[in-house]
Design a protein around this motif. Sequence first.
Motif, PDB file in Angstrom:
ATOM      1  N   ILE A 115      39.349 -95.157   9.880  1.00 30.05           N
ATOM      2  CA  ILE A 115      39.244 -96.592   9.686  1.00 30.05           C
ATOM      3  C   ILE A 115      40.663 -97.139   9.681  1.00 30.05           C
ATOM      4  N   VAL A 116      40.895 -98.199  10.429  1.00 31.38           N
ATOM      5  CA  VAL A 116      42.210 -98.841  10.470  1.00 31.38           C
ATOM      6  C   VAL A 116      42.276 -99.848   9.327  1.00 31.38           C
ATOM      7  N   ALA A 117      43.319 -99.738   8.494  1.00 27.47           N
ATOM      8  CA  ALA A 117      43.430-100.576   7.298  1.00 27.47           C
ATOM      9  C   ALA A 117      44.899-100.784   6.966  1.00 27.47           C
ATOM     10  N   ASP A 118      45.113-101.564   5.933  1.00 28.01           N
ATOM     11  CA  ASP A 118      46.466-101.671   5.363  1.00 28.01           C
ATOM     12  C   ASP A 118      46.368-101.310   3.893  1.00 28.01           C
ATOM     13  N   VAL A 134      41.945 -92.706   6.610  1.00 25.35           N
ATOM     14  CA  VAL A 134      42.543 -94.038   6.707  1.00 25.35           C
ATOM     15  C   VAL A 134      43.796 -93.984   7.576  1.00 25.35           C
ATOM     16  N   ALA A 135      43.808 -94.809   8.618  1.00 24.41           N
ATOM     17  CA  ALA A 135      45.001 -94.992   9.452  1.00 24.41           C
ATOM     18  C   ALA A 135      45.650 -96.300   9.001  1.00 24.41           C
ATOM     19  N   TYR A 136      46.735 -96.194   8.228  1.00 27.23           N
ATOM     20  CA  TYR A 136      47.388 -97.380   7.670  1.00 27.23           C
ATOM     21  C   TYR A 136      48.348 -97.979   8.685  1.00 27.23           C
ATOM     22  N   VAL A 137      48.180 -99.285   8.898  1.00 28.16           N
ATOM     23  CA  VAL A 137      49.150-100.018   9.722  1.00 28.16           C
ATOM     24  C   VAL A 137      49.943-100.932   8.793  1.00 28.16           C
ATOM     25  N   PRO A 138      51.183-101.247   9.173  1.00 29.95           N
ATOM     26  CA  PRO A 138      51.986-102.142   8.326  1.00 29.95           C
ATOM     27  C   PRO A 138      51.409-103.555   8.294  1.00 29.95           C
ATOM     28  N   ASP A 139      51.887-104.348   7.334  1.00 26.29           N
ATOM     29  CA  ASP A 139      51.515-105.750   7.219  1.00 26.29           C
ATOM     30  C   ASP A 139      50.011-105.874   6.972  1.00 26.29           C
ATOM     31  N   SER A 140      49.252-106.436   7.907  1.00 24.11           N
ATOM     32  CA  SER A 140      47.809-106.588   7.728  1.00 24.11           C
ATOM     33  C   SER A 140      47.069-105.861   8.837  1.00 24.11           C
ATOM     34  N   TYR A 141      45.928-105.312   8.467  1.00 19.95           N
ATOM     35  CA  TYR A 141      45.095-104.632   9.476  1.00 19.95           C
ATOM     36  C   TYR A 141      44.540-105.615  10.490  1.00 19.95           C
ATOM     37  N   GLU A 149      48.607 -99.656  18.538  1.00 19.09           N
ATOM     38  CA  GLU A 149      48.770 -98.648  19.587  1.00 19.09           C
ATOM     39  C   GLU A 149      49.429 -97.387  19.041  1.00 19.09           C
ATOM     40  N   ASP A 150      50.364 -97.539  18.110  1.00 19.94           N
ATOM     41  CA  ASP A 150      50.962 -96.359  17.482  1.00 19.94           C
ATOM     42  C   ASP A 150      49.903 -95.561  16.719  1.00 19.94           C
ATOM     43  N   ALA A 151      48.997 -96.287  16.060  1.00 21.86           N
ATOM     44  CA  ALA A 151      47.910 -95.603  15.347  1.00 21.86           C
ATOM     45  C   ALA A 151      47.032 -94.839  16.327  1.00 21.86           C
ATOM     46  N   TYR A 152      46.665 -95.488  17.448  1.00 27.30           N
ATOM     47  CA  TYR A 152      45.846 -94.815  18.456  1.00 27.30           C
ATOM     48  C   TYR A 152      46.556 -93.569  18.994  1.00 27.30           C
ATOM     49  N   THR A 153      47.845 -93.683  19.209  1.00 28.50           N
ATOM     50  CA  THR A 153      48.593 -92.557  19.762  1.00 28.50           C
ATOM     51  C   THR A 153      48.579 -91.379  18.808  1.00 28.50           C
ATOM     52  N   THR A 154      48.763 -91.648  17.516  1.00 29.91           N
ATOM     53  CA  THR A 154      48.738 -90.564  16.524  1.00 29.91           C
ATOM     54  C   THR A 154      47.371 -89.899  16.480  1.00 29.91           C
ATOM     55  N   MET A 155      46.316 -90.695  16.487  1.00 32.92           N
ATOM     56  CA  MET A 155      44.959 -90.132  16.496  1.00 32.92           C
ATOM     57  C   MET A 155      44.755 -89.252  17.724  1.00 32.92           C
ATOM     58  N   TRP A 156      45.168 -89.756  18.879  1.00 27.14           N
ATOM     59  CA  TRP A 156      44.980 -89.035  20.138  1.00 27.14           C
ATOM     60  C   TRP A 156      45.768 -87.733  20.144  1.00 27.14           C
ATOM     61  N   GLU A 157      47.027 -87.776  19.662  1.00 29.24           N
ATOM     62  CA  GLU A 157      47.856 -86.567  19.655  1.00 29.24           C
ATOM     63  C   GLU A 157      47.248 -85.491  18.765  1.00 29.24           C
ATOM     64  N   ARG A 158      46.744 -85.876  17.593  1.00 31.77           N
ATOM     65  CA  ARG A 158      46.088 -84.889  16.726  1.00 31.77           C
ATOM     66  C   ARG A 158      44.888 -84.267  17.446  1.00 31.77           C
ATOM     67  N   PHE A 202      47.026 -91.129   7.798  1.00 31.55           N
ATOM     68  CA  PHE A 202      48.454 -91.271   8.103  1.00 31.55           C
ATOM     69  C   PHE A 202      48.838 -92.740   8.007  1.00 31.55           C
ATOM     70  N   SER A 203      50.139 -92.981   7.988  1.00 31.17           N
ATOM     71  CA  SER A 203      50.674 -94.341   7.971  1.00 31.17           C
ATOM     72  C   SER A 203      51.562 -94.543   9.184  1.00 31.17           C
ATOM     73  N   VAL A 204      51.385 -95.661   9.838  1.00 31.73           N
ATOM     74  CA  VAL A 204      52.198 -96.007  11.004  1.00 31.73           C
ATOM     75  C   VAL A 204      53.507 -96.618  10.517  1.00 31.73           C
ATOM     76  N   PRO A 205      54.619 -96.134  11.006  1.00 32.92           N
ATOM     77  CA  PRO A 205      55.908 -96.736  10.602  1.00 32.92           C
ATOM     78  C   PRO A 205      55.987 -98.191  11.040  1.00 32.92           C
ATOM     79  N   ARG A 206      56.661 -99.000  10.219  1.00 27.69           N
ATOM     80  CA  ARG A 206      56.822-100.414  10.532  1.00 27.69           C
ATOM     81  C   ARG A 206      57.796-100.588  11.688  1.00 27.69           C
ATOM     82  N   ARG A 207      57.373-101.362  12.670  1.00 33.13           N
ATOM     83  CA  ARG A 207      58.254-101.686  13.794  1.00 33.13           C
ATOM     84  C   ARG A 207      58.978-103.004  13.505  1.00 33.13           C
ATOM     85  N   PRO A 208      60.140-103.178  14.101  1.00 30.91           N
ATOM     86  CA  PRO A 208      60.857-104.439  13.901  1.00 30.91           C
ATOM     87  C   PRO A 208      60.102-105.604  14.557  1.00 30.91           C
TER      88      PRO A 208
END
Length: 1007
Positions: A755-758, A774-781, A982-991, A1001-1007
């Motif tokens: 599930i994609v969340a923050d 839980v696939a954590y994305v920065p800021d808001s899901y 997309e970073d979250a999708y990539t991590t899921m796919w690589e696993r 996992f948590s996706v690192p915050r991008r600038p």
Amino acid sequence: MTPEETVVTVAEALRRAVALHQADRLDEAERVYRAVLAVRADHDETLRLLGVLEVQRGRLAEADRLLERAVASNPRSLPALGARAQVQKSLGCFAEALATCDRALEVAPDTVEFLNLRGAIAVDALRYDEALANLDRALALDSGHAEAHYNRAVALSALRRVDDALAGFERALAIQPEFAEALSNRAGILWRRGRHAEALASWDRALEVKPAFAAALNNRGAAKREIGRVAEALVDAERALALAPGLAEAWSNRAAALNDLQRPKEALASSEEALARKPRLAEAMLHRTVALAALERYDDALASCEQAAALTPGSADVLQVRGRVLLALGRHQAALASFDAALALNPAFAMALRNRGLAWLALERNDEALADFDRALAIEPGMVEGWIRRGLVRKETGRIEDALSDWERALEIKPDAIEAHYLCGSALATLKRFEQAVAAYDQVLKRKPDHIEALQNRATALAALHRYDDALRDYDAALAIDTAFADAHHNRGSALSALARYDEAEAAYARALELKPTSIESRQNRGSVLMYLTRYEEAIEEFTQVLALDPERRFARVMLLLSQLHSCDWRELDATSAALQADVEDGKPGVEPFAFLLLSDSAQAQRQCAEAWVAAQFPSRPPLWRGERYGHDRIRVAYLSADFHEHATAYLMAELFERHDRTRFAIYAISSGLDDASAMRSRLQRAFEHFIDVRHVGEEQVAQRLRELEIDIAVDLKGFTHEGHPGVFAYRPAPVQVNYLGYPGTIGSPYHDYIVADDVVIPPALRQYFTEQVAYVPDSYQVNDRRRAIDDRTPAREELELPADGFVFCSFNNNYKITPAMFDVWMRLLRAVDGSVLWLLAGNRSAPRNLRREAVARGVAPDRLVFAPRVDLPAHLARQRVANLFLDTLPCNAHTTASDALWAGLPVLTCAGTTFAGRVAASLLKAAGIAELVTTSLAEYEALALRLAQDTDLLAGLRTRLARNRDACPLFDSDRSRRHLEDAYTTMWERSQRGETPAGFSVPRRP
């Protein structure tokens, strides 16, 4: 005239009479014969010839009188003695016929013809040993006498010396190859030996030799009936009757064939014809019994069967038919006794075993029934009805696959068995193999176009395949046959509902209820359609009645809850809510998870509810993806939704779809919703590389399509919301399966991996209540579309029926999110803030009326509630500028509605709850840079709302900051959200590519 002249005259006349006789001029011949007898009354040869002529005319009694006079005139006349013996045999006067033969044999003791004739008569008289003695003497004198071999074989057959009998017929045919009677009798033995092809060939040859051989036609027809060639059997019986209308056995066999062809009225008439000619023909009585039973004249059938039993005491056939009639009369124990008696006489009587199985079934003793069907089929594997009935037992015990196998076996034996095709269709539908079910019903309707149940069930299978227009045609065809077919009206309503033709669906359910007022399903479904029509008060009435009839109908209770919430009719809400929460606590399935989100503030209970629902409604299916590694240049991501049109989800996500990095991702839309021909629909179709419409495709077929496309990541944008299809994911069509955005909670399934969340919507303390990682994305899901247009013109308050100067609280959430507890807070705020109003969405006709009543009950004037009609999104966003503060709801927050308000510049006040659904607005406010509008209790929420209403500078500062942040804050940075996702999708796919199980996992915050 001298004696010499008389003799000359008689001799001349006799020669002329014989010539006429041989020319088949029987009337003229008779006149001459009678003229001779007028001169010589005792002329034995004339008497004999006239007797033969009467035989030809079928007047056997007259022939016998003439031949008696001939023999009296000349006791040693062998021709007269032979002719009289034949006539006596035909008349059934066997003792007299034997005596006549004996007189002939006294005259000529070693005459082969008379020994043969005496043997044939003895056979008819059932004196078989005596017959064999005569025939053996004849054959000792002339071993090449074909008729003697034939008659001897008939006697041996009657004595059950079948091998010797067959050899005898073969010897007769070796001498006389075109001996039709021998060919026919040999066929009978071959048939009983199971050598069916040879037997039929022998009958065919007999009829080539003797085309008018009625008995052979009749016997061949009876044989064909035994192997299911019933139509041919009927033709043979009718041909036999055309040749010999008085042949009772042919009338009887015709009745049997007509019974098999389910033409009982004709069968009854034919059996009556047989009995008119041969009143003691037991088999005809049996066929009459079967016809009477088919006509549901069971008492008459039983009386007929008793007559047959009196004629053939100890007949297993009669006993088993009697059992069938008793079974139809509901006298199950008596039927069992009759079948037992039949089986005591013939333990290998397959039909009796099968029918006893039916009696066991009627007594609900399935094990005994199954044992009898098994035994019957072991004895007679070609018994179609046995396979059908055994399948029914297996179906009753839940063995659907085994039942289907039995019915398919029946069709191998009899491809045109309508009942077997129908039952196959039912089993295939139960197994959700709907395409095959439709094909099975097609076979039924090909043979019987007015088979109303097949029409109804094919329509239901078509509806399961989302072929609703085809389904409607079948329902209409069924109703053309029977306008009072309540189930067809009901199911027609379901098809119309699926096509969003809700007014017609409601009318169909209403008609079904007129015909069947006690139908809980029709009442429940009508309630659901009334909800779609926003006629919530009527829906409440329907669901209340459903629960009065069946208090365990949890789905009806859920729909009652939703109707109460939509209409804001809270008078019985506490009772409804308490009952549903108790069901979830008790682990009962049937509480729809989305509805439960609206009343529950427990993440643990929400997980429990979802898991129970999934286990009952969407259990795991055999996986379509089985660990393969796809070697694609780009990661294939498929978004599954019914909302790719003018819809809140589309408003949020359209820009995401447009911005996806096409160098890294191939993006697919799997659309199960309507095409509204809107601008948004066109925009979405352009945004996706592949837009696949699956509106009319079942869940399994959608899953198969995903597997065929080799999708790497399948994203569920619906979950348990309206028109969601979590069942697609149950087939595991993709290596990675994700729950995202549409449903604010856990799916509770073993097949949604992430599930994609923050970290606001799912803080660490709540992770345990999600079956997904839980696939954590920065800021808001939540992604947002910065291209959402807002009308340039802001309407004046007066245009919107709002006070020009008063404080405007608003909440544009759907009415169903408003709870009594929240409304209590809002009414206290109105009482505390003079001149303030509460601006709400007018979602339906009943909600404003009920909310104004509730306001009055809380001491607030009803006109302080203002209801906004629905308008298009740009206008809706623009009008929000005139409000002062958006008040959020609990336990389910504003989601898209909150981001809409923030995008329009309207501050949102929320209270962070204890579930995902209750923490969304907090996530949005944090990402928008105004986290101080997040409170943690309703008391704090109320206090801050009052402060903001009274402190204009504080509120103005928040509005200014929101406006300044709007284009720079993370919440509305669509491209930043896209990169994180997309970073979250990539991590899921690589696993997945590494063969690793899903992990949070948590996706690192991008600038």
